[in-house]
Design a protein around this motif. Structure first.
Motif, short mmCIF file in Angstrom:
data_model
loop_
_atom_site.label_atom_id
_atom_site.label_comp_id
_atom_site.label_asym_id
_atom_site.label_seq_id
_atom_site.Cartn_x
_atom_site.Cartn_y
_atom_site.Cartn_z
N ASP A 69 34.09 -33.82 60.09
CA ASP A 69 33.69 -32.84 61.10
C ASP A 69 34.80 -32.58 62.11
N SER A 91 28.84 -22.18 65.89
CA SER A 91 27.84 -22.76 65.00
C SER A 91 27.53 -24.21 65.32
N THR A 92 28.51 -24.95 65.88
CA THR A 92 28.29 -26.37 66.18
C THR A 92 28.40 -26.69 67.66
N ASP A 93 28.83 -25.72 68.48
CA ASP A 93 29.00 -25.90 69.92
C ASP A 93 30.13 -26.87 70.25
N ARG A 94 31.04 -27.10 69.31
CA ARG A 94 32.15 -28.01 69.56
C ARG A 94 33.35 -27.26 70.10
N TRP A 151 22.56 -26.43 54.34
CA TRP A 151 23.38 -25.43 55.03
C TRP A 151 24.45 -24.88 54.11
N MET A 193 22.22 -24.99 63.24
CA MET A 193 23.44 -24.20 63.27
C MET A 193 23.23 -23.03 64.21
N SER A 213 19.81 -19.47 66.85
CA SER A 213 19.91 -20.79 66.24
C SER A 213 18.91 -20.94 65.11
N SER A 238 17.17 -24.06 62.89
CA SER A 238 17.10 -25.51 63.00
C SER A 238 15.84 -26.09 62.37
N GLN A 274 27.06 -28.15 58.00
CA GLN A 274 27.04 -29.26 58.94
C GLN A 274 26.06 -30.34 58.48
#
Length: 320
Positions: A123, A64-67, A177, A203, A216, A218, A198
């Motif tokens: 986060d 969801s956040t690409d982290r 969100w 997302m 996605s 956005s 977020q």
């Protein structure tokens, strides 16, 4: 009445003889099991990821956040050495989440992870996961990943939304969100494990059919002004492969748009690496237009479902 079995614990070393050679590769191939425990959509990124002179056991990417999510395993009670390594790896990789996974947690390490969560930014988070194995009678051993420590996303999100350190727009993203995710999960069960809102404009949600793309949602800027879109976002990590994937989908444009029930915007985005195929909200909108959130949320939930229903069969065809 049929008999009822009794659960019996199994020593994890009888299931995986060696942590590095057996368990770590198994967990890399079973990202969904870890994702279910954490409440995250995970994709395996790297095993034994280099961080200075050392190597992190596993690195996953959160959808969801690409982290990044870094994982440090050990077979035995938690210890200072592995906890310290986890912190170093998380810092070196600039991870979004750090996970210590062990069959047993000592009180001091559980307390340390709780303290780290209490002082971390909203986060970022630390997890402590207990590795277990169980069987009923003579059945095969079944793994279980039990959450021992986790960040309190809800209270930290509320705190962040009230923080003077966030802009009005960031606070609006958190609240939007926060309302969107429960509606999205109710409408599309099993699509995502994401529960934490977020403070950013987008997302991501995974495609189980193909690694070619993610879905996605956005808030965005367009040539027409501010807008909201549901999109298939294509980024294979290689520009040439990405454009080939986009072109293959473009050949199915008629089939896809018929399934969606609307015209899509096909954005190859040369010379950038990523491409996107988008369905836009009918009128301009900004996240700060709070009086329109219900309309925007309902449209976005439906639009994301239409996109996945249209693209998944085509992705199956391309994979075949």
């Amino acid at each position: 009445m049929e008999g009822i079995g009794t659960l019996s614990p199994v020593d994890v070393r009888t299931v995986w003889a060696d942590e590095a050679r057996d368990f770590t590769p198994w967990l890399a191939e079973n990202a969904d099991l870890l994702g279910e425990a954490l409440g995250l959509d995970l994709r395996h990124e790297q095993t034994e990821a280099a961080v200075g002179r050392y190597s992190a056991d596993l690195v996953f990417r959160e959808g969801s956040t690409d982290r990044l999510v870094v994982v440090e395993n050990l077979f035995g009670p938690s210890d200072h050495d592995h906890l310290g390594k986890l912190i170093v790896y998380a810092a070196g990789l600039e991870a979004g989440y750090a996970v210590l996974l062990a069959p047993e947690f000592r009180d001091e390490h559980r307390a340390a992870l709780d303290w780290l969560n209490s002082i971390s930014a909203e986060d970022f988070g630390f997890f402590g996961i207990v590795l277990e194995a169980w069987r009923i009678g003579d059945s095969l051993a079944a793994p279980r990943l039990r959450v021992e420590v986790k960040p309190n996303n809800w209270s930290r999100s509320v705190q962040a939304a009230r923080s003077t350190g966030l802009t009005v727009t960031q606070q609006a993203y958190l609240r939007f969100w926060g309302e969107f995710l429960p509606a999205f999960r109710d409408a599309h069960p099993g699509w995502t494990r994401a529960t934490a809102p977020q403070k950013v404009s987008w997302m991501n949600f995974p495609s189980v059919r193909s690694a070619l793309l993610t879905y996605s949602a956005s808030f965005c800027r367009t040539p027409r002004g501010y807008g909201l879109r549901a999109e298939a976002y294509i980024d294979t990590g290689d520009r040439e492969t990405t454009k080939e994937a986009f072109d293959a989908l473009r050949e199915k444009q008629g089939q896809i748009e018929h399934a969606v029930g609307d015209d899509l915007e096909w954005e190859r985005r040369d010379p950038r690496q990523a491409s996107r195929i988008s369905l836009y909200f009918p009128t301009g909108i900004r996240v700060t237009d709070e009086e329109r959130w219900l309309e925007a949320r309902d449209w976005l939930v439906q639009a994301m479902g239409k996109m996945r229903a249209a693209f998944d069969p085509v992705l199956e065809e391309l994979r075949a």
